[in-house]
Design a protein around this motif. Structure first.
Motif, PDB file in Angstrom:
ATOM      1  N   THR A   1       0.851  -1.184   0.000  1.00 27.77           N
ATOM      2  CA  THR A   1       0.000   0.000   0.000  1.00 27.77           C
ATOM      3  C   THR A   1       0.886   1.232   0.000  1.00 27.77           C
ATOM      4  O   THR A   1       1.668   1.441   0.921  1.00 27.77           O
TER       5      THR A   1
ATOM      6  N   THR B   1       1.131   5.508  -1.598  1.00 29.69           N
ATOM      7  CA  THR B   1       0.568   6.645  -2.326  1.00 29.69           C
ATOM      8  C   THR B   1       1.693   7.317  -3.113  1.00 29.69           C
ATOM      9  O   THR B   1       2.876   7.083  -2.852  1.00 29.69           O
TER      10      THR B   1
ATOM     11  N   ALA C   1      -2.509   3.666  -3.839  1.00 32.71           N
ATOM     12  CA  ALA C   1      -3.605   4.205  -3.038  1.00 32.71           C
ATOM     13  C   ALA C   1      -3.757   5.689  -3.336  1.00 32.71           C
ATOM     14  O   ALA C   1      -2.778   6.363  -3.682  1.00 32.71           O
TER      15      ALA C   1
ATOM     16  N   ARG D   1     -12.501   7.191  -8.941  1.00 34.70           N
ATOM     17  CA  ARG D   1     -11.204   6.583  -9.214  1.00 34.70           C
ATOM     18  C   ARG D   1     -10.470   7.307 -10.339  1.00 34.70           C
ATOM     19  O   ARG D   1      -9.245   7.420 -10.306  1.00 34.70           O
TER      20      ARG D   1
END
Length: 442
Positions: free
Chosen positions: A288, A290, A319, A327
């Motif tokens: 995970t 970003t 993420a 999205r």
């Protein structure tokens, strides 16, 4: 904090400007080390700017000439008059001390910026904001900027740019520039991936996009010795290293996975293990992540190692930073962030992207850039896009079994065309196509 309490050294600034006024050669030396905005006193910034302008125009830079130029520009009184210019000249020691005083000026400017960055970070922490990751990214960007030697105005006129361009054109290119893929046909089309560029590698699942991306990272670090960071959101680092070892040593991926290596395979591994171990490649397999976290990690690695390449595999698994309405907006923000990362740090960023099912409805099943999943922003931001197509994925009896088409569907710096290579899944690699294959394909 008041201005007078910020780090500065007026004596060093005066001595540096004095050297520049007294010794003609000192101006060129100073320009290489210090910028106008690194002087604490505004009057000193003005004198420095005028000295640099006169030096660039080939004019004398002695005190009398500088006083006259300041008067013409209406700035003489603002810097303290001709008496202050003579005071500056009197503070000069020898031309040899120019570098010493310049380094003091730069040191104090860096300290001031560090204090200012600390205040900015404090304000970020105490101010409004719901996304802590974004605040951390902005804080790190503020501190990272302090380490930059200069923060000059980046705007340039055509006259500024032409001399360097013409000088560059006089120097023949020594082969491909920038990051190379290791696949001759693809390198011929890209002419090397250059710093500041965002490239996309896209395909449907299992076609070989991660294989190509890892192969480029391996070629860049092992053969070009360019430091690279590979962010894998889909595959653990250990599995990536297994694939890299299979590709580099030319041993069966299945044998590595099942621990059934033959003596000959062990020998090939022993031959390649040294170059692999020395490769400046780092792999981050956080599941995970970003874009803000990637940018933070890349900044630190770039400061430490001087990264030349970053691979993100793959974008749609990132993420979202903060909250997005949908999205598509989230992926668009990721695209903008990755493009900014490439340009801000002057590195190549390769983003692996998943394609939608659009190609499956076409007769030849070849993908297009418009098939990129979730966002048209990725297609818009990319400097170049490489799409993979394997006919044998759809037709097991195809005469082109083992061939992978590398479709350069976007290339701001060169040709858009298709080249072919060989997909060797058992070795987890894509390699150049032998001449006899090319002849058969024709």
């Amino acid at each position: 904090m008041s201005g007078d309490t910020l780090p500065h050294d007026i004596g060093a600034e005066q001595a540096l400007l004095g050297c520049m006024l007294a010794f003609a050669g000192a101006v060129g030396d100073a320009v290489e080390l210090v910028a106008a905005d690194q002087f604490y006193r505004p009057a000193h910034q003005t004198v420095f700017d005028v000295l640099v302008d006169m030096f660039a125009d080939g004019q004398p830079t002695g005190t009398v000439a500088v006083v006259a130029e300041l008067a013409v520009r209406g700035l003489l009184a603002k810097v303290g008059g001709h008496d202050y210019l003579h005071t500056l000249e009197a503070s000069a020691t020898t031309a040899a001390n120019t570098g010493h005083f310049a380094r003091i000026v730069v040191d104090r400017a860096t300290r001031r910026r560090l204090v200012e960055a600390g205040i900015a970070v404090q304000q970020l922490g105490l101010g409004p904001g719901t996304d802590a990751d974004d605040l951390v990214d902005r804080a790190q960007a503020a501190v990272f900027a302090v380490s930059e030697r200069r923060q000059n105005d980046t705007a340039c006129t055509a006259a500024d740019l032409l001399p360097d361009l013409l000088a560059t054109l006089e120097t023949p290119l020594d082969g491909l520039q920038g990051v190379r893929t290791g696949i001759a046909g693809l390198d011929a089309l890209t002419q090397g991936m250059r710093p500041g560029q965002l490239w996309l590698i896209g395909a449907r699942p299992s076609v070989g996009k991660s294989t190509l991306a890892l192969g480029i990272a391996a070629h860049t670090t092992i053969r070009q010795k360019i430091p690279a960071a590979y962010f894998s959101l889909e595959m653990p680092a250990g599995d990536l290293m297994t694939r890299l070892l299979a590709a580099e040593a030319g041993v069966s991926l299945r044998s590595l996975q099942n621990h059934t290596l033959s003596d000959a395979e062990w020998e090939r591994i022993a031959y390649r293990i040294g170059p692999i171990r020395q490769a400046p490649l780092t792999i981050d397999d956080a599941t995970t992540m970003t874009v803000a976290e990637i940018r933070s990690k890349v900044r630190r690695a770039h400061q430490r190692d001087g990264l030349g390449l970053v691979v993100v595999d793959y974008v749609q698994l990132l993420a979202a930073d903060g909250k997005s309405e949908n999205r598509q907006q989230a992926v668009a923000a990721m695209s903008i962030g990755l493009n900014a990362l490439a340009q801000d740090l002057g590195i190549v960023v390769i983003a692996v992207v998943q394609l939608n099912r659009g190609s499956e409805g076409r007769a030849d099943r070849r993908p297009l850039s418009s098939d990129i999943r979730d966002s048209g922003q990725l297609e818009q931001d990319a400097f170049g896009i490489v799409l993979l197509h394997r006919e044998d994925m759809h037709d097991a009896t195809s005469a082109r079994a083992g061939e992978v088409e590398l479709i350069v569907d976007k290339n701001r710096g060169g040709l858009r065309d298709t080249t072919s290579a060989v997909f060797q899944g058992h070795y987890a690699r894509i390699v150049d196509m032998p001449a006899e294959w090319s002849e058969k394909a024709v």
